[in-house]
Write an enzyme that holds these catalytic residues in place. Structure first.
Site, PDB file in Angstrom:
ATOM      1  N   CYS A   1    -154.721  34.388  87.841  1.00 45.76           N
ATOM      2  CA  CYS A   1    -153.628  34.890  88.200  1.00 45.76           C
ATOM      3  C   CYS A   1    -152.649  34.949  90.020  1.00 45.76           C
ATOM      4  O   CYS A   1    -153.883  34.730  90.636  1.00 45.76           O
ATOM      5  CB  CYS A   1    -154.386  36.081  88.644  1.00 45.76           C
ATOM      6  SG  CYS A   1    -154.903  37.349  86.636  1.00 45.76           S
TER       7      CYS A   1
ATOM      8  N   CYS B   1    -148.598  37.323  84.418  1.00 43.97           N
ATOM      9  CA  CYS B   1    -147.913  36.754  84.954  1.00 43.97           C
ATOM     10  C   CYS B   1    -147.821  34.600  85.660  1.00 43.97           C
ATOM     11  O   CYS B   1    -146.248  34.715  85.952  1.00 43.97           O
ATOM     12  CB  CYS B   1    -149.270  36.330  86.862  1.00 43.97           C
ATOM     13  SG  CYS B   1    -150.244  36.142  86.417  1.00 43.97           S
TER      14      CYS B   1
ATOM     15  N   ASP C   1    -125.139  17.972 117.436  1.00 39.12           N
ATOM     16  CA  ASP C   1    -124.066  19.077 116.227  1.00 39.12           C
ATOM     17  C   ASP C   1    -123.120  19.234 117.756  1.00 39.12           C
ATOM     18  O   ASP C   1    -124.134  19.912 118.122  1.00 39.12           O
ATOM     19  CB  ASP C   1    -124.352  19.652 115.611  1.00 39.12           C
ATOM     20  CG  ASP C   1    -123.537  19.907 114.572  1.00 39.12           C
ATOM     21  OD1 ASP C   1    -123.192  19.751 113.451  1.00 39.12           O
ATOM     22  OD2 ASP C   1    -123.101  21.374 115.145  1.00 39.12           O
TER      23      ASP C   1
END
Length: 492
Positions: free
Chosen positions: A38, A72, A440
């Site tokens: 699960c 699930c 940048d």
């Protein structure tokens, strides 16, 4: 057994009991009494501690003889790996996601990574708890399980989408991996309106979907993409066999909804992979934030926008062209040039959807095109033609599994492409989490405060944020809008 990629058992215990979605996909709980595995968020009653074992991946739980939970649905878990990471296992997982083991062998995969097949298997077992083949097989079966559950595709088409050319082999593999025949899963299917093919794409919260759409909207290419405050739409495929996708947010669960129309079922895995990259759905923001919060400036950005992620691009070549178009001009100016490029050199789709009627130009179309006709400077037009030739010749590509340094090295060898452009391409076209365009201007201004930093100083400042510097870039760009109003509309 302790696995390199899994949280410690005590953390797994707490996350499982709290059903903490931030750990979804980081580990799986196997219940020995039921032989089912699960997700941490499973709504079923909490099993007794003495009956559970933890596994780092669905493949490792499947290899140990467990089958996926029907409640699930482990197929909805986000991936554990980070696209573009320079770690060997991460690079291999990226290649597997692109289909490297669909036709190729383990030996071929190892050669591409520059290691032996034995070493590759050993690294996979230490990190994922499963072999590369087991990971590949589990991925295919979980995709098939999702398609059987959520769509009305015939079983034969589901088998093709999952990479099986034989229905008999698909049925046998499905029974072995899921503990029941495909037809029994199909009876679990939820009906959807108008027989639409809609898939649920899970992620670990939080996700700032609005910020993601806003970023993509400013850079959307007219005729190919349409972005609103609630959705992302795109046409894809060749002009004569056009497909369509639409992505929206599920309000009640940490999931996006992907609508696919008019596409070959065999294209579904690639479509899902690209959408997950665009919205950065496999990000582990717990790990990202832990690395970035050491900086007070980034801690402030995380507090303001905890769900900020790195927007990817649909296609590497398209993203690279867009980056070159945007060199030294505004976002709006680059979008105008992209529109002209598509109108002049992109084919028209037949049949066309309203407002989505174009195909992005191929490298072959741009190789010798008169790109100056759309208003490009000669130098930038020459760069785009050189880029197209390099893609055609195979000197550069956007396949997964590339290291950041080698990717950048090959791109800066092209005329007119410097480190900024190459890093931007790696960040958005390759989905590399550590890409960082230190040249940048906005980054240099924000980090420097009253004094603009040099490129070297900016790069040195970023070293503390490895391997998640791309996320730092997004936070700093957003912070620039507050710190320097009106000075942040530079193409990024």
């Amino acid at each position: 057994m302790a696995y390199e990629s899994m949280p410690p058992p005590e953390v797994c215990d707490r996350a499982r009991r709290a059903k903490d979605a931030r750990f979804d996909g980081l580990f799986f709980t196997a219940v020995r009494s039921t032989r089912i595995y699960c997700r941490p968020v499973c709504p079923a009653p909490t099993p007794k501690q003495q009956n559970i074992s933890y596994y780092p991946s669905a493949a490792s739980a499947a290899a140990a003889g467990y089958r996926p939970c029907l409640r699930c649905r482990p197929e909805l878990s986000p991936e554990v790996w980070q696209r573009g990471s320079d770690d060997g296992v991460q690079r291999a997982l990226a290649l597997i996601a692109e289909g490297a083991l669909q036709e190729g062998s383990i030996e071929d995969l190892a050669v591409r990574l520059g290691i032996s097949s034995r070493q590759l298997r050993r690294q996979f077992l230490a990190s994922t708890g499963a072999t590369p083949i087991a990971v590949h097989t589990t991925r295919r079966l979980l995709l098939a399980k999702q398609l059987l559950t959520e769509t009305q595709l015939p079983v034969t088409q589901v088998a093709l989408a999952a990479g099986f050319n034989s229905l008999r082999r698909f049925n046998a593999a499905f029974v072995e991996g899921c503990g029941m025949p495909p037809t029994r899963i199909r009876r679990q299917r939820v009906e959807t309106p108008d027989n639409a093919l809609v898939l649920r794409l899970g992620y670990r919260p939080p996700l700032d979907f609005a910020a993601m759409l806003a970023f993509l909207a400013k850079r959307a290419i007219p005729g190919i993409e349409r972005v609103t405050s609630e959705s992302y739409e795109r046409v894809l495929g060749p002009r004569e066999a056009s497909g369509y996708i639409r992505v929206t947010a599920e309000k009640s669960r940490p999931e996006l909804l992907l609508q696919i129309a008019d596409s070959d079922p065999r294209a579904i895995p690639d479509i899902v992979r690209r959408v997950r990259r665009i919205f950065d759905l496999d990000a582990d923001l717990v790990a990202v934030h832990a690395a970035l919060r050491e900086s007070p400036l980034l801690a402030r950005g995380i507090k303001q926008r905890p769900g900020l992620r790195v927007p990817g691009g649909w296609d590497g070549f398209e993203t690279a062209v867009r980056a070159v178009l945007g060199q030294q001009i505004s976002v709006a100016g680059a979008t105008t040039l992209a529109r002209r490029l598509v109108e002049n050199f992109g084919e028209r789709r037949e049949p066309a959807r309203e407002g989505l009627d174009r195909v992005f130009p191929t490298p072959e179309r741009l190789r010798d095109a008169a790109l100056e006709s759309i208003g490009l400077p000669k130098s930038r037009a020459a760069t785009l033609r050189a880029l197209a030739r390099a893609v055609i010749d195979g000197r550069i590509d956007f396949r997964g599994g590339q290291s950041l340094d080698s990717f950048v090295e090959r791109f800066v060898a092209l005329p007119g492409i410097g480190p900024w452009t190459a890093q931007y391409m790696a960040m958005r076209g390759l989905g590399h989490p550590d890409a960082f365009p230190a040249g940048d201007l906005v980054l240099q201004q924000v980090l420097g405060g009253d004094k603009r930093l040099t490129e070297r100083e900016t790069d040195l400042r970023s070293q503390a944020w490895r391997p998640w510097r791309a996320y730092a870039v997004l936070h700093l760009w957003h912070l620039s809008g507050e710190l320097k109003k009106g000075k942040s509309d530079v193409v990024r």
